[in-house]
Design a protein around this motif. Structure first.
Motif, mmCIF file in Angstrom:
data_model
loop_
_atom_site.group_PDB
_atom_site.id
_atom_site.type_symbol
_atom_site.label_atom_id
_atom_site.label_comp_id
_atom_site.label_asym_id
_atom_site.label_seq_id
_atom_site.Cartn_x
_atom_site.Cartn_y
_atom_site.Cartn_z
ATOM 1 N N GLU A 82 0.825 -1.203 0.000
ATOM 2 C CA GLU A 82 0.000 0.000 0.000
ATOM 3 C C GLU A 82 0.863 1.260 0.000
ATOM 4 O O GLU A 82 0.594 2.214 -0.731
ATOM 5 N N SER A 85 2.415 1.709 -3.336
ATOM 6 C CA SER A 85 1.425 2.191 -4.288
ATOM 7 C C SER A 85 1.114 3.668 -4.096
ATOM 8 O O SER A 85 1.048 4.428 -5.066
ATOM 9 N N THR A 123 -7.333 4.659 -3.121
ATOM 10 C CA THR A 123 -8.303 3.990 -3.990
ATOM 11 C C THR A 123 -8.632 4.876 -5.182
ATOM 12 O O THR A 123 -8.577 6.106 -5.102
ATOM 13 N N ASP A 207 -17.364 -1.271 -12.452
ATOM 14 C CA ASP A 207 -16.307 -2.078 -11.839
ATOM 15 C C ASP A 207 -14.979 -1.341 -11.993
ATOM 16 O O ASP A 207 -14.330 -1.410 -13.030
ATOM 17 N N LEU A 208 -14.590 -0.611 -10.944
ATOM 18 C CA LEU A 208 -13.370 0.189 -11.029
ATOM 19 C C LEU A 208 -12.122 -0.684 -11.109
ATOM 20 O O LEU A 208 -11.139 -0.296 -11.752
ATOM 21 N N ASN A 209 -12.136 -1.851 -10.474
ATOM 22 C CA ASN A 209 -10.968 -2.736 -10.537
ATOM 23 C C ASN A 209 -10.718 -3.215 -11.962
ATOM 24 O O ASN A 209 -9.576 -3.304 -12.412
ATOM 25 N N SER A 210 -11.795 -3.521 -12.667
ATOM 26 C CA SER A 210 -11.659 -3.936 -14.068
ATOM 27 C C SER A 210 -11.279 -2.748 -14.939
ATOM 28 O O SER A 210 -10.429 -2.859 -15.830
ATOM 29 N N LYS A 212 -9.573 -0.039 -14.265
ATOM 30 C CA LYS A 212 -8.219 0.496 -14.135
ATOM 31 C C LYS A 212 -7.145 -0.388 -14.764
ATOM 32 O O LYS A 212 -5.976 -0.012 -14.796
ATOM 33 N N THR A 213 -7.528 -1.547 -15.295
ATOM 34 C CA THR A 213 -6.559 -2.392 -16.005
ATOM 35 C C THR A 213 -6.480 -2.025 -17.484
ATOM 36 O O THR A 213 -5.636 -2.549 -18.202
ATOM 37 N N LEU A 242 -4.480 6.636 -10.445
ATOM 38 C CA LEU A 242 -3.816 5.507 -11.098
ATOM 39 C C LEU A 242 -2.389 5.809 -11.538
ATOM 40 O O LEU A 242 -1.722 4.945 -12.104
#
Length: 302
Positions: A82, A85, A123, A207-210, A212-213, A242
């Motif tokens: 963390e 990051s 986040t 879906d923020l996790n998806s 940001k990829t 990001l």
């Protein structure tokens, strides 16, 4: 519990954290060489206190974690990840320096800001929400609203006699009414945007996790489909949340003022003119902007 982290060299923690100097001490703050904030690890809240032990060319950070009574070995690694990051400690600034070494303004600034790197929010959600809040109002007013919102709706962590707060989650905000956010200073329109975003995340429609990829340009396009998010908000969010340095929020009036100070002797520039100037920055526009903002903050002359 204290852990040690060795960032990619060069790295200047003091310069990189200086942007938090005016932060709220109950949320996140940099003061007297120490940066602190609350993070969520496996649904447990911890206060991290980060300070530098090394030099710019041989950097080392010390991270003090409180409380440590519920901290497992696995949690320690997650805390380490963390911190890496948040401060982008695995970024290789040498590539950036090599790219802009012949650029007149930046080559001079780097001599005074060597090791500076931009931090990111814990986040992506926080980056988007704060970018919405900051639309068309002063940064001072926005920071006041954000502080009130975090203290009213964020989770609390008590350490001895002090209380610290974590940025509220989509789940928490999705349950609020527009009037609740209006009470902390948001306009009804922005309250609609923030609550709508939170509900869509909670319900799985976003879906923020998806997201940001994906490639930066695609992320920006997808964000702009969300009610209340335009190009400026999307570009700011991907930089802030990001560390996508290819993005450039050229419509930002304050940013254009800073760029004009260093590139056009203070003569006002348009967003189009800023993007023209930024062509020389390649894929590092977002990081260049951060260097210029910190240089302006420190009144650095070249």
């Amino acid at each position: 519990m204290i852990i040690k982290i060795r960032p990619q060299s060069p790295y200047n923690f003091e310069l990189s954290a200086i942007i938090f100097s005016d932060g709220d001490p109950q949320i996140q703050k940099y003061e007297n060489g120490i940066y602190w904030q609350v993070i969520n690890i496996n649904e447990h809240l911890f206060l991290i206190e980060v300070q530098s032990l090394g030099s710019v060319d041989e950097p080392e950070l010390s991270v003090n974690i409180k409380p440590d009574n519920e901290l497992s070995k696995g949690d320690m690694e997650l805390v380490r990840d963390e911190v890496i990051s948040i401060f982008n400690l695995d970024s290789n600034l040498k590539d950036f320096y090599d790219y802009i070494k012949n650029e007149n303004v930046l080559s001079k600034l780097i001599l005074k800001l060597k090791g500076l790197n931009s931090p990111t929010t814990p986040t992506f959600f926080e980056a988007i929400v704060t970018s919405i809040i900051e639309q068309q109002i002063s940064l001072k007013a926005a920071r006041s609203i954000e502080t009130k919102m975090v203290k009213k709706y964020g989770e609390k962590l008590k350490i001895e006699t002090k209380t610290y707060y974590l940025f509220p989650t989509p789940e928490t905000i999705s349950k609020l009414k527009k009037e609740d956010l209006r009470d902390v200073g948001l306009s009804f329109r922005k309250a609609e945007y923030v609550i709508g975003l939170s509900k869509n995340i909670k319900e799985g429609k976003i879906d923020l996790n998806s997201l940001k990829t994906q490639e930066t340009s695609e992320i920006i396009q997808q964000l702009m489909k969300i009610r209340g998010i335009g190009v400026w908000t999307a570009e700011l969010a991907v930089i802030r949340g990001l560390h996508r340095m290819v993005a450039l929020p050229a419509d930002d009036i304050g940013l254009r003022r800073v760029v004009s100070h260093y590139y056009t002797d203070g003569k006002p520039i348009t967003s189009h003119q800023l993007r023209t100037i930024a062509k020389n920055w390649g894929n590092w526009s977002g990081l260049v902007v951060f260097y210029l903002i910190i240089a302006d903050l420190m009144s650095i002359k070249i």
